[in-house]
Every structure is written in structure tokens, then in C-alpha cells.
Design a protein around this motif. Structure first.
Motif, mmCIF file in Angstrom:
data_model
loop_
_atom_site.group_PDB
_atom_site.id
_atom_site.type_symbol
_atom_site.label_atom_id
_atom_site.label_comp_id
_atom_site.label_asym_id
_atom_site.label_seq_id
_atom_site.Cartn_x
_atom_site.Cartn_y
_atom_site.Cartn_z
ATOM 1 N N THR A 235 0.854 -1.185 0.000
ATOM 2 C CA THR A 235 0.000 0.000 0.000
ATOM 3 C C THR A 235 0.889 1.234 0.000
ATOM 4 O O THR A 235 1.833 1.319 0.787
ATOM 5 C CB THR A 235 -0.908 0.020 1.247
ATOM 6 O OG1 THR A 235 -1.803 -1.095 1.195
ATOM 7 C CG2 THR A 235 -1.703 1.317 1.337
ATOM 8 N N THR A 259 -4.157 1.069 -2.477
ATOM 9 C CA THR A 259 -3.948 -0.377 -2.482
ATOM 10 C C THR A 259 -4.669 -0.992 -3.680
ATOM 11 O O THR A 259 -5.868 -0.796 -3.830
ATOM 12 C CB THR A 259 -4.500 -1.020 -1.198
ATOM 13 O OG1 THR A 259 -3.983 -0.344 -0.044
ATOM 14 C CG2 THR A 259 -4.135 -2.495 -1.137
ATOM 15 N N THR A 314 -11.428 -1.526 7.216
ATOM 16 C CA THR A 314 -10.761 -0.670 6.229
ATOM 17 C C THR A 314 -9.256 -0.561 6.467
ATOM 18 O O THR A 314 -8.597 0.268 5.844
ATOM 19 C CB THR A 314 -11.379 0.743 6.247
ATOM 20 O OG1 THR A 314 -11.251 1.304 7.562
ATOM 21 C CG2 THR A 314 -12.850 0.693 5.860
ATOM 22 N N ALA A 319 -7.277 -4.694 3.341
ATOM 23 C CA ALA A 319 -7.349 -4.141 1.982
ATOM 24 C C ALA A 319 -6.394 -4.878 1.052
ATOM 25 O O ALA A 319 -6.725 -5.164 -0.110
ATOM 26 C CB ALA A 319 -7.032 -2.649 2.006
#
Length: 344
Positions: A235, A259, A314, A319
Motif C-alpha cells: 500500500t 492499495t 478498512t 485491503a
């Protein structure tokens, strides 16, 4: 087939208490009641534990929040500071949704091992080493994992000349950290000696030693690692109003998390390899997430490894798992299954 009895531990006395509660809430809601007998446990900032003698009903699970503990009455309500094992619901495993000091530094891991309860995430030693940013950097270096140059300064012999020597070696900007701080709390970036002195004096209020680290100009990324699974995509942290990925950037929307990161394949592969190497160098087990700085020349540096990365719906790790086709609920199942197979 009998259901697994799972304690979901959340909260704790660290500065990351509230974030941990969000992680724990997400985990509870996503767990499959046909597979798990779920017992959430809230640990207050003062160390008081709250739980119920009864498992969650499907309705309570789907609508779970911290208010659940306030709604408990009579024999269903259990509250105690430092409970004994015999007082808690019987458990096959504890899912650790804890973060920061006490939850991520080996304390709860030691307690659970003493009780004989398996738990998710890295073990006692790896947790303690990763939480200590100075010790983890020593291990990175010993294993050939690049990390920014650094110096350690101590409160007992700190003088006006200390930072002059550090600045001569590392230059400005200078990153100054509480080595046991979590979620980017207890960190400052100094542009000159005056700023460095103020940051150090402030951080010395809560720590006897500080980590001074060369600031690596460039970008920032984070990459999870799950043992035995396809590498997770990193990310990228794109700062909007801040210079670095601190608590405000993480939780107040001052950073855009991309991401999967839009990096060249070669850079992505190097970040994934670094995350894997950092995990095993620290003696990790199951899963972890490592934060890196990416210099303008493309060199990457390990900053820290999180042995209990955020598990809100989240958060970065979920993710990244989603990019590999792993749903949030499947990730929780995967973490539990892999943790049960670990020999501590």
C-alpha cells in the motif's frame, strides 16, 4: 463439528485503545457464528476486563459495539481487574485485536502462554522485539535488511551537545521517536537543533531513551505478509497535508492509502521480499506488516514491523488481502487457522 470457542480481546491500556476497539468490533461482526462460539472481551485503559459468561447471539454479533458491555446485567456481566483463567469463558484460542503497549509488546502473549491459551499473531519474543524500534533495527541490520541510519540517546546523559553530535552524523531533517510508541504516536521531525531539543525533551517525559533516525526523503509504503500465502500487494501512503505517516495521517484522513500501490513490478517485488525477510528476522509467526520508506533513488528501508496490524474492515492488511481475493471474513478464518497450527 463443534464450534471453536474464541475470545476476542480488544481495548487495552495503550494510546491505541480506541483503534483496538474498532478492530475488535470489526472482527466480531465478521466472524461466522456457525463456526465460532464468540466471547468478546473489553480491556479498559486501567486494565479492567469486561466479558459475559454467555456467548453472543447472532443478533448481538451482527450489531456488536462497545455498548454491548454496558448492556450486560446480572450473572451475565463479568468485570474484574487481572482475572484468573478459571474466571474467563473456556477458549480454544484468543483473537488479539489489541495494539500498542501491553497488547503488542509481549505482555498479553506471555499471559496467554502461561494460561495455555493459543492466540493469534506473533509470539512473545517476536512481539517484544518488533515493538522496540531500537531492537528491531539492530535485528534488521544483523540480517542485511536496509534501515535508515540511527543513533540512540539516553535521558540520563542527555546534554545540549548530544543532539549536536547526532545532527552532525545524521543531518536534518531528523526523526526522533519513542522506541516503544505505537501507531506513529511519540514521533517528531526536527528541521534544526532548536526543534530537535524541544521534541526530545517532550518525548523524554515518557521514555528513558529515544531513537534518532535519518529522515529518508521520498515516499512511504506498507506491506503485509501472511505465511504460506501469495505475496500481498503493498500500500502506498500518499500524504496530503503532512510530511510523514503519523497518527493524524492514519486516522484523520490526512493520507490517501492506495492499495495496490501503483509501483513498478520490480519495486513491488522488493518491498514484498523486505516484508517477508523482516517478518522472519524478528521470529514472526502467522502474519505481520512492515512499513518502509522509499528513497528518491529507489532504495527501500525498513522502518518498523507491526506484529498485530490493524484489523478494522478498512485497515491496510484487510485491503491488501482483498486484492488477492481474500474477504475480510476469510482473512479472520485464515489468521485463526494458521495461529492454531503454530507451536509456541
Amino acid at each position: 463439528m463443534s464450534r471453536l470457542r474464541v475470545l476476542v480481546l480488544m481495548g487495552g491500556p495503550s494510546t491505541e485503545h480506541d483503534v483496538s476497539v474498532v478492530s475488535g468490533t470489526g472482527v466480531v461482526r465478521a466472524m461466522n457464528p456457525e463456526r465460532y462460539n464468540i466471547h468478546p472481551v473489553l480491556i479498559d485503559k486501567d486494565g479492567t476486563w469486561h466479558w459475559s459468561a454467555r456467548e453472543l447471539s447472532p443478533y448481538q454479533k451482527d450489531n456488536f459495539s462497545v455498548n454491548y458491555f454496558r448492556s450486560l446485567e446480572g450473572t451475565a456481566a463479568c468485570t474484574k481487574k487481572s482475572p484468573a483463567l478459571s474466571e474467563l469463558p473456556a477458549a480454544d484460542i484468543a483473537f488479539l485485536a489489541l495494539h500498542g503497549k501491553w497488547g503488542e509488546d509481549g505482555h498479553i502473549q506471555a499471559l496467554l502462554e502461561n494460561w495455555g491459551i493459543p492466540y493469534t499473531g506473533c509470539g512473545l519474543l517476536a512481539s517484544a522485539l518488533a515493538m522496540d524500534k531500537i531492537k528491531s533495527k539492530e535485528i534488521y541490520r544483523a540480517n542485511g535488511i536496509p534501515t535508515p541510519p540511527y543513533r540512540v540517546i539516553w535521558k540520563h546523559d542527555f546534554t545540549g551537545d548530544t543532539l549536536v553530535s547526532v545532527a552532525d552524523e545524521l543531518g536534518f531533517p531528523l526523526v526522533i521517536k519513542d522506541p516503544l510508541g505505537g501507531s506513529s504516536i511519540g514521533i517528531g521531525i526536527a528541521k534544526n537543533l532548536d526543534e530537535a531539543g524541544k521534541i526530545a525533551q517532550d518525548l523524554f517525559k515518557d521514555s528513558n531513551r529515544l531513537l534518532c533516525e535519518k529522515f529518508i526523503a521520498g515516499g512511504e509504503a506498507s506491506c503485509g505478509y501472511i505465511e504460506g500465502e501469495k505475496p500481498l500487494p503493498p500500500t502506498e501512503m500518499r500524504m496530503t497535508t503532512r510530511e510523514y505517516f503519523d497518527f493524524e495521517a492514519k486516522y484523520n484522513g490526512e493520507c490517501q492509502e492506495v492499495t495496490p500501490a501503483e509501483f513498478p513490478a520490480e519495486l513491488t517485488a522488493r518491498i514484498q521480499e523486505l516484508a517477508k525477510n523482516a517478518h522472519f528476522a524478528l521470529g514472526g509467526a502467522g502474519y505481520s506488516r512492515t512499513d518502509v520508506r522509499i528513497a528518491k533513488d529507489g532504495q527501500i528501508y525498513a522502518i518498523e514491523t507491526n506484529t498485530l496490524p490493524g484489523m478494522t474492515p478498512t485497515s491496510i492488511l484487510p485491503a491488501q488481502a482483498a486484492c488477492n481475493g481474500i474477504t475480510y471474513s476469510q482473512l479472520i478464518d485464515m489468521i485463526i487457522d494458521k495461529s492454531l497450527a503454530i507451536k509456541r
